[in-house]
Design an enzyme around this catalytic site. Structure first.
Site, PDB file in Angstrom:
ATOM      1  N   LYS A 227      -3.838  40.311  21.655  1.00 29.63           N
ATOM      2  CA  LYS A 227      -4.355  38.929  21.625  1.00 29.63           C
ATOM      3  C   LYS A 227      -5.739  38.822  22.253  1.00 29.63           C
ATOM      4  O   LYS A 227      -6.183  39.714  22.979  1.00 29.63           O
ATOM      5  CB  LYS A 227      -3.353  38.003  22.307  1.00 29.63           C
ATOM      6  CG  LYS A 227      -2.122  37.810  21.412  1.00 29.63           C
ATOM      7  CD  LYS A 227      -1.270  36.656  21.804  1.00 29.63           C
ATOM      8  CE  LYS A 227      -0.139  36.515  20.779  1.00 29.63           C
ATOM      9  NZ  LYS A 227       0.986  35.761  21.332  1.00 29.63           N
ATOM     10  N   ARG A 267       7.166  41.511  22.662  1.00 29.36           N
ATOM     11  CA  ARG A 267       6.857  41.498  21.225  1.00 29.36           C
ATOM     12  C   ARG A 267       5.542  42.237  21.036  1.00 29.36           C
ATOM     13  O   ARG A 267       4.494  41.772  21.516  1.00 29.36           O
ATOM     14  CB  ARG A 267       6.768  40.034  20.757  1.00 29.36           C
ATOM     15  CG  ARG A 267       6.510  39.849  19.286  1.00 29.36           C
ATOM     16  CD  ARG A 267       6.468  38.354  18.940  1.00 29.36           C
ATOM     17  NE  ARG A 267       6.254  38.170  17.516  1.00 29.36           N
ATOM     18  CZ  ARG A 267       5.062  38.172  16.932  1.00 29.36           C
ATOM     19  NH1 ARG A 267       3.966  38.342  17.653  1.00 29.36           N
ATOM     20  NH2 ARG A 267       4.950  38.010  15.621  1.00 29.36           N
TER      21      ARG A 267
HETATM   22  C1  9MG Z   1       4.755  34.725  15.939  1.00 32.58           C
HETATM   23  N1  9MG Z   1       4.177  34.940  17.241  1.00 32.58           N
HETATM   24  C2  9MG Z   1       2.871  35.222  17.511  1.00 32.58           C
HETATM   25  N2  9MG Z   1       2.700  35.331  18.835  1.00 32.58           N
HETATM   26  C3  9MG Z   1       3.903  35.118  19.400  1.00 32.58           C
HETATM   27  C4  9MG Z   1       4.372  35.097  20.721  1.00 32.58           C
HETATM   28  O1  9MG Z   1       3.546  35.285  21.749  1.00 32.58           O
HETATM   29  N3  9MG Z   1       5.679  34.856  20.944  1.00 32.58           N
HETATM   30  C5  9MG Z   1       6.526  34.627  19.904  1.00 32.58           C
HETATM   31  N4  9MG Z   1       7.819  34.383  20.188  1.00 32.58           N
HETATM   32  N5  9MG Z   1       6.139  34.631  18.618  1.00 32.58           N
HETATM   33  C6  9MG Z   1       4.846  34.872  18.389  1.00 32.58           C
END
Ligand code: 9MG
Length: 295
Positions: A227, A267
């Site tokens: 990010k 994630r």
């Molecule tokens: C779809 N998506 C993109 N960034 C995300 C994040 O930080 N958390 C979750 N749960 N989904 C995300």
């Protein structure tokens, strides 16, 4: 701690790695390499080989400034991949906000709905809302995420001030509202929504003070991978901010710091490297308190 999902009662005693599968041609982070089903399924297999414990499949971009896709387009992208991915014998999460997509993937056997809108979407033309769909599938896991504004505008007017209590309150209220509708607490995970309408400093405050988000007792899922907040603090000597594809080191560092501060699910795009980093963290944790040196 466990997370109940459609087919799996996920043991969260060790941090779980959720591998990201973007089916969007305009993905900020992987340039939309995997948007046809054959490539996407190969990518799923690779992420599992690399050590992902679960997969998160998404057909609509949530990056800042993104527009959105129709229900039909999202279904067309997601269904062929989910139909096959549920055969992999790991929890399959689908990143969607649309009740129609939720319903279709849950009918195919998907395990988790990961909704950046925290199930706030109403149904179209009097159809079921996101919460109606989740209630109608009484076993699925859900991840409710905090977002300030919406993806098309969220970085133009980020939040003000100390975001930690506000994010916590939103997540607690969302989870409680779901429980009031009959969704068991054990099915709910919460997520602070790194990068969703927050400044760089606010995102790092959410990591520095992540322990405050653990207080209500829900599993915490976090997504730092590639990010812009990683790029923002890692410019080179010439001041060049690394593009998303060159944020591996920072993404892995953020995942480890989040796991150390109690995140139960991370994630990530870069599964293999995150697995290795967490193995090192675990080796250190195993020695903590011991008088022996690591050799
Ligand atoms: C779809 N998506 C993109 N960034 C995300 C994040 O930080 N958390 C979750 N749960 N989904 C995300």
């Amino acid at each position: 701690m466990h997370w109940k999902t459609t087919r799996f009662d996920v043991d969260l005693s060790e941090p779980q790695i959720m591998g990201i599968v973007n089916l969007t041609p305009d993905s900020f982070s992987d340039g939309g390499q995997f948007h046809d089903p054959v490539h996407a399924l190969r990518h799923c297999e690779q992420l599992l080989k690399d050590g992902a414990h679960m997969l998160d499949i998404g057909g609509e971009s949530t990056r800042p400034g993104s527009g959105g896709v129709s229900v039909e387009q999202e279904l067309q992208r997601v269904l062929p991949v989910v139909r096959e991915a549920v055969k992999f014998n790991v929890p399959i999460s689908v990143d969607t906000s649309k009740p129609e997509v939720m319903s279709a993937v849950l009918d195919l056997g998907a395990d988790i709905i990961n909704d950046v809108w925290a199930l706030r979407r109403a149904g179209t033309d009097g159809g079921p809302s996101a919460t109606d769909v989740v209630r109608a599938h009484p076993a699925c896991g859900v991840c409710v995420m905090h977002m300030h504004g919406d993806p098309s505008t969220m970085q133009l007017q980020p939040m003000d001030g100390d975001v930690v209590p506000e994010v916590l309150l939103f997540l607690e209220r969302s989870a409680q509202a779901l429980q009031a509708l009959g969704v068991q607490k054990a099915r709910i995970a919460i997520d602070p929504g790194i990068g969703f309408g927050k400044t760089v400093a606010q995102n790092y405050a959410l990591l520095a003070r992540q322990s405050e988000l653990l207080q209500p007792g829900y599993p915490l899922l976090v997504g730092w991978s590639r990010k812009s907040s990683i790029g923002a603090v890692s410019a080179d000597a010439q001041g060049n901010v690394p593009p998303a594809s060159q944020r591996l080191g920072g993404s892995v560092a953020a995942a480890v710091l989040a796991a150390e501060r109690g995140a139960r699910i991370v994630r990530v795009h870069d599964v293999r490297e995150t697995v290795q980093a967490l193995q090192v963290w675990r080796a250190v944790a195993a020695q903590a308190g011991s008088s022996q040196r690591l050799v």
